[in-house]
Enzyme design. Structure first.
Site, PDB file in Angstrom:
ATOM      1  N   LYS A  65       0.808  -1.201  -0.112  1.00 39.39           N
ATOM      2  CA  LYS A  65      -0.052  -0.064   0.061  1.00 39.39           C
ATOM      3  C   LYS A  65       0.957   1.121  -0.116  1.00 39.39           C
ATOM      4  O   LYS A  65       0.561   2.253  -0.640  1.00 39.39           O
ATOM      5  CB  LYS A  65      -0.964  -0.304   1.204  1.00 39.39           C
ATOM      6  CG  LYS A  65      -2.090  -1.036   1.085  1.00 39.39           C
ATOM      7  CD  LYS A  65      -2.997  -0.927   2.373  1.00 39.39           C
ATOM      8  CE  LYS A  65      -4.045  -2.091   2.071  1.00 39.39           C
ATOM      9  NZ  LYS A  65      -5.029  -1.692   0.968  1.00 39.39           N
TER      10      LYS A  65
ATOM     11  N   LYS B 251      -8.733  -9.612  -7.021  1.00 45.04           N
ATOM     12  CA  LYS B 251      -9.962  -9.650  -5.996  1.00 45.04           C
ATOM     13  C   LYS B 251     -10.739  -8.263  -6.407  1.00 45.04           C
ATOM     14  O   LYS B 251     -10.149  -7.193  -6.617  1.00 45.04           O
ATOM     15  CB  LYS B 251      -9.377  -9.613  -4.432  1.00 45.04           C
ATOM     16  CG  LYS B 251     -10.736  -9.679  -3.513  1.00 45.04           C
ATOM     17  CD  LYS B 251      -9.941  -9.942  -2.260  1.00 45.04           C
ATOM     18  CE  LYS B 251      -9.473  -8.910  -1.567  1.00 45.04           C
ATOM     19  NZ  LYS B 251      -8.993  -8.984  -0.113  1.00 45.04           N
TER      20      LYS B 251
ATOM     21  N   LYS C 125     -12.938  -2.387  -3.419  1.00 46.27           N
ATOM     22  CA  LYS C 125     -13.585  -1.039  -3.166  1.00 46.27           C
ATOM     23  C   LYS C 125     -12.366   0.262  -3.783  1.00 46.27           C
ATOM     24  O   LYS C 125     -12.948   1.076  -4.082  1.00 46.27           O
ATOM     25  CB  LYS C 125     -13.547  -0.613  -1.715  1.00 46.27           C
ATOM     26  CG  LYS C 125     -14.875  -1.475  -1.356  1.00 46.27           C
ATOM     27  CD  LYS C 125     -15.048  -1.274   0.324  1.00 46.27           C
ATOM     28  CE  LYS C 125     -16.141  -1.999   1.094  1.00 46.27           C
ATOM     29  NZ  LYS C 125     -16.402  -1.480   2.324  1.00 46.27           N
TER      30      LYS C 125
END
Length: 388
Positions: free
Chosen positions: A138, A247, A250
């Protein structure tokens, strides 16, 4: 940041009767960032509902939270965060979570999560967090994207959020934690923190004497949780509509990559129509060269009605000679039919603000009662002054 965390917990047994069977306590949560999509619903929320209604789990205790504290590890619009928190809670209820059987609450409404997170931060070596793979991934994405409101780089919250996740687990006396592969490292951190806390504060005669003098239990405050993999038929991992190897997420900037639970029928049909496919003839499952085919078939199986729905074999027979142009409308209509009752119930709940607030307050009260007891034990073990 993790969008989902699930905990199966048991209250700590009393010393005098360690063999007495204890009821389970189930805790799970999803972040309120963005909107809840089909992957969140099929992979987590629907399983919560099944667990809640299972005869095998009758008499156990279930708590489902909106993990808003995890959401703020990255910048959030204050108005959107509040709205998406209520939206998430309402979707839990619309999907079938029953406040008479389970408690629904917002993570930040239970202050013990934050406080225990801080206590654990103070005993966590930095190098334990520096090796977290998700943090590295991230941080790399944030650096590549750039951020005008965070010119100095990744925030401390993103660096330390696995400690807060450990606090979520430890606060409710977890014994087993259902996790995906991407969360195994965080569970190991939690286990390390349990051992570190108990070794530092809960061993020896001095600790036992302090406990007896204060009328506190003498067993260690926290338990080591074990990983538990839940495999439920028809709930395969839901992947992106734009890339069957990633995957459904969001955080993907492409909204067409996911089906949101609240998407209207036209939007769902359009997204499925544009979903990535391949040039092979016919449809088939589990061909590693055809991840998109496997993903779309998994979704089709997952949204079948519980009563009278098609089995995997039925679907294989139905679609084996279909083209993508023939199958996609069938898939879209199945998704629309599955989500429409949830959407209708959602709008009813959002139209009754008093009801939603009462559910969240009742849930927070129940969670606080459990969490404060564990937090009190942690404070005592660390030596904080106690008010009589």
């Amino acid at each position: 940041t993790s969008t989902e965390e699930t905990v199966e917990a048991q209250p700590q047994p009393v010393e005098e009767n360690k063999k007495t069977p204890q009821k389970k306590r189930i805790l799970s949560g999803v972040q309120p960032t963005g909107t809840i999509h089909l992957g969140n619903y099929l992979g987590a929320i629907r399983q919560w509902v099944d667990l809640q209604n299972s005869e095998e789990e009758a008499g156990n205790e279930s708590l489902f939270c909106v993990v808003d504290l995890h959401a703020i590890t990255q910048p959030q619009d204050p108005e959107e965060l509040g709205e998406s928190t209520l939206m998430s809670a309402a979707i839990y209820l619309a999907a079938g979570i029953d406040p008479q059987k389970s408690k629904v609450f917002v993570q930040s409404h239970v202050p013990a999560h934050s406080e225990l997170g801080w206590l654990l931060n103070c005993i966590t070596p930095m190098n334990w967090l520096e090796r977290m793979i998700q943090y590295k991934d991230k941080a790399k994405k944030i650096a590549e994207k750039g951020s005008s409101d965070n010119s100095s780089g990744v925030g401390v919250g993103l660096f330390g959020y696995p400690v807060l996740m450990a606090a979520d687990i430890m606060l409710y006396g977890a014994t087993h934690v259902p996790v995906g592969e991407d969360q195994r490292q965080h569970l190991e951190l939690c286990r390390d923190l349990v051992r570190r806390f108990n070794d530092n504060y809960c061993k020896g005669n001095k600790y036992k004497k302090r406990c007896k003098k204060a009328g506190m239990p003498t067993y260690p405050v926290f338990r080591e949780p074990e990983a538990m993999i839940q495999k439920v038929e028809g709930t395969a991992r839901v992947m992106s509509l734009s890339d069957g190897t990633n995957k459904m997420s969001k955080s993907d900037e492409n909204d067409a990559s996911r089906i949101n639970v609240l998407d209207d029928a036209k939007t769902i049909r359009d997204k499925i129509k544009r979903a990535k496919t391949d040039a092979f003839v016919g449809l088939e499952w589990d061909n590693p060269e055809r991840p998109e085919a496997t993903n779309l078939l998994n979704i089709y199986l997952a949204v079948q009605p519980k009563e009278g729905g098609l089995t995997k074999d039925d679907i294989l027979e139905q679609v084996k000679d279909m083209s993508w142009g023939e199958f996609k409308p069938v898939l879209a209509e199945a998704i629309v039919a599955h989500l429409q009752p949830i959407q209708q119930k959602y709008h009813e709940i959002r139209g009754d603000e008093e009801y939603l607030n009462s559910v969240l307050k009742d849930g927070a009260d129940a969670a606080n009662a459990i969490a404060q007891e564990k937090l009190r034990a942690a404070r005592f073990a660390m030596g904080f002054a106690q008010l009589s």
